[in-house]
Design an enzyme around this catalytic site. Structure first.
Site, PDB file in Angstrom:
ATOM      1  N   ASP A  49       0.878  -1.256  -0.126  1.00 13.34           N
ATOM      2  CA  ASP A  49       0.036   0.126   0.089  1.00 13.34           C
ATOM      3  C   ASP A  49       0.848   1.156  -0.131  1.00 13.34           C
ATOM      4  O   ASP A  49       1.773   1.305   0.759  1.00 13.34           O
ATOM      5  CB  ASP A  49      -0.711   0.065   1.223  1.00 13.34           C
ATOM      6  N   TYR A  54       2.839  10.339  -0.342  1.00 16.13           N
ATOM      7  CA  TYR A  54       3.835   9.619   0.436  1.00 16.13           C
ATOM      8  C   TYR A  54       5.322  10.446   0.166  1.00 16.13           C
ATOM      9  O   TYR A  54       5.939   9.907  -0.930  1.00 16.13           O
ATOM     10  CB  TYR A  54       3.813   8.344   0.650  1.00 16.13           C
ATOM     11  N   GLN A 172     -10.305   2.269   4.055  1.00  7.69           N
ATOM     12  CA  GLN A 172      -9.192   2.236   4.809  1.00  7.69           C
ATOM     13  C   GLN A 172      -9.154   3.261   6.012  1.00  7.69           C
ATOM     14  O   GLN A 172      -8.741   4.244   5.816  1.00  7.69           O
ATOM     15  CB  GLN A 172      -7.973   2.562   3.814  1.00  7.69           C
ATOM     16  N   SER A 201      -2.544   1.936  11.026  1.00  4.12           N
ATOM     17  CA  SER A 201      -2.143   2.384  12.342  1.00  4.12           C
ATOM     18  C   SER A 201      -2.537   1.178  13.033  1.00  4.12           C
ATOM     19  O   SER A 201      -3.180   1.299  14.280  1.00  4.12           O
ATOM     20  CB  SER A 201      -2.174   3.640  12.826  1.00  4.12           C
ATOM     21  N   PRO A 202      -2.509  -0.107  12.934  1.00  4.40           N
ATOM     22  CA  PRO A 202      -3.149  -1.165  13.916  1.00  4.40           C
ATOM     23  C   PRO A 202      -2.480  -1.330  14.995  1.00  4.40           C
ATOM     24  O   PRO A 202      -2.753  -1.933  16.032  1.00  4.40           O
ATOM     25  CB  PRO A 202      -3.048  -2.600  13.007  1.00  4.40           C
ATOM     26  N   LEU A 203      -0.970  -0.668  14.938  1.00  2.00           N
ATOM     27  CA  LEU A 203      -0.393  -0.582  16.340  1.00  2.00           C
ATOM     28  C   LEU A 203      -0.305   0.725  16.976  1.00  2.00           C
ATOM     29  O   LEU A 203       0.579   0.891  17.794  1.00  2.00           O
ATOM     30  CB  LEU A 203       1.071  -1.087  15.855  1.00  2.00           C
ATOM     31  N   GLY A 279       3.939  -0.874   9.039  1.00  2.00           N
ATOM     32  CA  GLY A 279       4.937   0.005   8.570  1.00  2.00           C
ATOM     33  C   GLY A 279       6.472  -0.443   9.027  1.00  2.00           C
ATOM     34  O   GLY A 279       6.451  -1.151  10.369  1.00  2.00           O
ATOM     35  N   GLN A 285      11.222  -6.549  11.978  1.00  2.00           N
ATOM     36  CA  GLN A 285       9.942  -6.245  12.297  1.00  2.00           C
ATOM     37  C   GLN A 285       8.955  -6.681  11.514  1.00  2.00           C
ATOM     38  O   GLN A 285       7.912  -7.026  11.862  1.00  2.00           O
ATOM     39  CB  GLN A 285       9.911  -4.563  12.239  1.00  2.00           C
TER      40      GLN A 285
END
Length: 314
Positions: A49, A54, A172, A201-203, A279, A285
């Site tokens: 994505d 960006y 989204q 931003s699920p974290l 990300g 990660q």
């Protein structure tokens, strides 16, 4: 890595996807970004994505180069338009849809994108004009499917009810244990109309990784110390929330997961979520987060986590 069908499309996207906001082409060196991309493919991630804004095209240009050696049908590529690319270039007008898509395709070095998303709702362009233009680029073959990001429920409903245009297959929204607003209207409306969520931003901007400790200054090099990125964290860096996140650790331990994996698994417990965008600045990660796919967690642990966070936000 498990996959889920994206709305009423024929796309099956990996439960964990790789994003490029504030990272590739901007905040992460090219060799490290390429290592993260390679790690994503190694982990079974097939959904990438990005957005034109960006890095003002830098993220798309990086991906265009980095993906050039891979078969085009081996990954699903999504980008977006809306935010200003110049003083004149912004929004969802017919001219902008065609102009920005062509520019994105050139930077991405591809003839089409699998998913083209409206980054926000455009109050200055009639919805009919925007939907007609988006339908034109689908019918031209430059776009396979359409999506939106952070649209209000009433505008989503108007687009769903519009006749003669291509339909959205994805939404989204920001969604995490720390931000559950989509559950009120967007997720139920989407689920009833063949639209899946692709979560950003699920974290919780990294807060749910547990790396920010209550009473301690953020470590150098983290997002919270960045002038560019830290502003998004202001509302999440309260002592109560940071303490609550630390209280989630025993629950994650009981599930056999890291805090990050536990937070991602919580997002993926929602059937209407097709994928959670991560990300990453390091390959490790990517691999850690990818392992959250298909995690089996006792629902009672999630319920306890929700109670802990709710108390902190009360």
């Amino acid at each position: 890595m498990q996959t889920r069908r994206l709305g009423n499309s024929d796309l099956h996207v990996s439960e964990i996807s790789l994003g490029s906001w504030l990272t590739y082409g901007v905040g992460v060196e090219a060799d490290k970004a390429r290592a993260c991309l390679d790690a994503a493919f190694d982990a079974g991630i097939n959904f990438i994505d990005t957005a034109n804004v960006y890095g003002r095209g830098a993220a798309e240009s990086f991906l265009g180069e980095a993906l050039s050696g891979r078969p085009r049908d081996s990954y699903i590529l999504a980008t977006k338009l809306f935010f200003p690319m110049s003083d004149q270039d912004r929004g969802l007008s017919r001219d902008q849809v065609h102009k920005q898509l062509d520019a994105s395709l050139e930077r991405l070095s591809t003839d089409y994108v699998d998913l083209y998303q409206c980054h926000r709702y455009d109050e200055h362009t009639p919805l009919e004009e925007a939907m007609e233009a988006l339908s034109e680029v689908v019918r031209s073959g430059k776009v396979r499917y359409l999506g939106f990001s952070e649209w209000p429920a009433d505008r989503i409903r108007q687009a769903i009810d519009m006749a003669g245009v291509e339909k959205f297959v994805s939404s989204q929204p920001q969604y995490s244990l720390l931000h559950r607003d989509p559950e009120n209207e967007v997720i139920p409306l989407s689920a009833a109309n063949g639209i899946s969520q692709i979560v950003w931003s699920p974290l919780g901007q990294g807060v749910l990784t547990g790396k920010y400790k209550p009473g301690e200054a953020p470590a150098a090099g983290t997002r919270a110390t960045s002038d560019e990125m830290g502003g998004f964290l202001k509302d999440l860096m309260t002592p109560a929330i940071l303490e609550a996140v630390q209280q989630l650790r025993p629950l994650a331990d009981e599930a056999g997961l890291s805090l990050s994996q536990f937070a991602l698994a919580w997002v993926l417990r929602e059937p209407n979520v097709a994928s959670a965008i991560i990300g990453a600045s390091r390959p490790e990660q990517v691999h850690e987060n990818a392992a959250a796919s298909d995690a089996k967690v006792d629902p009672s642990l999630f319920a306890k986590a929700e109670e802990i966070v709710a108390r902190a936000r009360a």
